[in-house]
Design an enzyme around this catalytic site. Structure first.
Site, PDB file in Angstrom:
ATOM      1  N   GLY A  13      45.841  43.172  36.485  1.00 43.32           N
ATOM      2  CA  GLY A  13      46.601  42.159  37.218  1.00 43.32           C
ATOM      3  C   GLY A  13      47.144  42.618  38.557  1.00 43.32           C
ATOM      4  N   ARG A  66      30.937  28.962  24.486  1.00 45.82           N
ATOM      5  CA  ARG A  66      31.652  29.060  25.767  1.00 45.82           C
ATOM      6  C   ARG A  66      32.410  27.763  26.051  1.00 45.82           C
ATOM      7  NH1 ARG A  66      30.896  32.815  29.534  1.00 45.82           N
ATOM      8  NH2 ARG A  66      28.922  33.442  28.603  1.00 45.82           N
ATOM      9  N   MET A  91      37.301  37.960  33.727  1.00 41.91           N
ATOM     10  CA  MET A  91      35.926  38.427  33.534  1.00 41.91           C
ATOM     11  C   MET A  91      35.163  37.559  32.536  1.00 41.91           C
ATOM     12  SD  MET A  91      35.990  40.741  35.735  1.00 41.91           S
ATOM     13  CE  MET A  91      34.418  41.553  35.503  1.00 41.91           C
ATOM     14  N   ARG A  92      35.147  36.285  32.818  1.00 42.15           N
ATOM     15  CA  ARG A  92      34.382  35.347  32.010  1.00 42.15           C
ATOM     16  C   ARG A  92      33.639  34.401  32.942  1.00 42.15           C
ATOM     17  NH1 ARG A  92      33.058  35.399  27.022  1.00 42.15           N
ATOM     18  NH2 ARG A  92      33.268  33.143  26.861  1.00 42.15           N
ATOM     19  N   ILE A  93      32.372  34.134  32.626  1.00 42.49           N
ATOM     20  CA  ILE A  93      31.628  33.105  33.339  1.00 42.49           C
ATOM     21  C   ILE A  93      32.067  31.758  32.786  1.00 42.49           C
ATOM     22  CG2 ILE A  93      29.349  32.123  33.766  1.00 42.49           C
ATOM     23  CD1 ILE A  93      28.225  34.965  33.593  1.00 42.49           C
ATOM     24  N   LEU A  94      32.485  30.882  33.685  1.00 45.64           N
ATOM     25  CA  LEU A  94      33.044  29.598  33.272  1.00 45.64           C
ATOM     26  C   LEU A  94      31.953  28.550  33.104  1.00 45.64           C
ATOM     27  CD1 LEU A  94      36.062  29.675  35.715  1.00 45.64           C
ATOM     28  CD2 LEU A  94      36.192  29.956  33.230  1.00 45.64           C
ATOM     29  N   HIS A 110      36.410  37.617  45.142  1.00 49.82           N
ATOM     30  CA  HIS A 110      35.252  38.431  44.765  1.00 49.82           C
ATOM     31  C   HIS A 110      35.164  39.628  45.706  1.00 49.82           C
ATOM     32  CE1 HIS A 110      31.331  39.260  43.025  1.00 49.82           C
ATOM     33  NE2 HIS A 110      30.883  39.475  44.242  1.00 49.82           N
ATOM     34  N   GLU A 144      27.710  27.418  40.333  1.00 52.62           N
ATOM     35  CA  GLU A 144      26.860  28.541  40.733  1.00 52.62           C
ATOM     36  C   GLU A 144      27.704  29.807  40.782  1.00 52.62           C
ATOM     37  OE1 GLU A 144      23.979  29.901  44.469  1.00 52.62           O
ATOM     38  OE2 GLU A 144      25.119  28.033  44.569  1.00 52.62           O
ATOM     39  N   ASP A 146      29.601  32.856  41.657  1.00 52.60           N
ATOM     40  CA  ASP A 146      29.982  33.455  42.945  1.00 52.60           C
ATOM     41  C   ASP A 146      29.314  32.748  44.123  1.00 52.60           C
ATOM     42  OD1 ASP A 146      31.540  35.345  41.602  1.00 52.60           O
ATOM     43  OD2 ASP A 146      29.901  36.787  41.477  1.00 52.60           O
ATOM     44  N   GLN A 172      40.648  46.418  47.695  1.00 53.19           N
ATOM     45  CA  GLN A 172      41.744  45.831  46.935  1.00 53.19           C
ATOM     46  C   GLN A 172      42.968  45.584  47.821  1.00 53.19           C
ATOM     47  OE1 GLN A 172      43.600  47.990  43.443  1.00 53.19           O
ATOM     48  NE2 GLN A 172      42.266  46.567  42.348  1.00 53.19           N
TER      49      GLN A 172
END
Length: 213
Positions: A13, A66, A91-94, A110, A144, A146, A172
């Site tokens: 975080g 999902r 860290m999950r593809i929505l 990103h 799509e 990113d 960062q």
């Protein structure tokens, strides 16, 4: 009314902390209504809890698809009525279900200068390619991966002695400047996504978005 944020995390975080610091300093006129994680051990949850921010944990492994997990997230998040849903190391593809539900409200950061290096291991890929510039991008999320329209980027020069670790840390630092800035645009109702693209102050942003010097 103060702009309400829902922040989604899976890890320590650090961007959440930067957003919290921007709110505390008055640079960001928003309220974090909830921090949600798919991991009960995500370090960012304790950051939020120590600040008195509501937290929610939904373990994606407890759902059989999902879409079922994403529907559970929608049900949970909607109780907090967020104006913007902020992906900060989630860290999950929505699924399309989630993305469509929050269309125009869902943004992601990103660690590359998109459209370069979608997906993972962006710093290593930039170094392997011999890139002279690297950085981070913030975009509206679409179906799509990113690939949503860009809002802003923060480029930096790649140094001759950069490693994956040093480059990651410098990127960062740029993320921590860029995310609160973009969220303040949302809080001021200056930033939106419509049929004409990404609009800032009712004017379309260029394809690469705003460039942070």
């Amino acid at each position: 009314m103060t702009h309400r944020l829902a922040v989604l995390i899976s890890g320590s975080g650090t961007n959440l902390q930067a957003i919290m610091a921007a709110i505390d300093s008055g640079r960001l006129d928003a309220q974090i209504a909830v921090v949600l994680s798919n991991r009960a051990d995500a370090g960012g949850l304790s950051r939020a809890q120590h600040a008195g921010i509501a937290t929610e944990v939904l373990d994606h492994r407890q759902y059989d698809s999902r879409e079922a997990f994403d529907q559970a997230m929608i049900t949970t998040l909607d109780r907090y009525q967020p104006g913007t849903v902020v992906l900060a190391g989630f860290m999950r593809i929505l699924s399309a279900l989630f993305v469509r539900h929050y269309a125009g409200q869902l943004i992601n950061i990103h660690p590359s200068l998109l459209p370069k290096y979608r997906g993972l291991h962006t710093h290593a890929r930039a170094l392997e390619a011999g890139d002279q510039q690297h950085g981070c991008s913030i975009h509206f999320v679409t179906e799509e991966l990113d690939g949503g329209p860009l809002i802003a980027q923060a480029p930096l020069d790649v140094l001759a002695n950069d490693t994956v670790d040093s480059l990651s840390k410098r990127v960062q630092q740029r993320e921590h400047l860029l995310y609160p800035l973009v969220l303040q645009w949302r809080a001021e109702q200056r930033l939106e996504l419509n049929q004409n693209g990404v609009m800032l102050d009712a004017k379309p942003l260029p394809e690469q978005g705003f460039q942070l010097v």
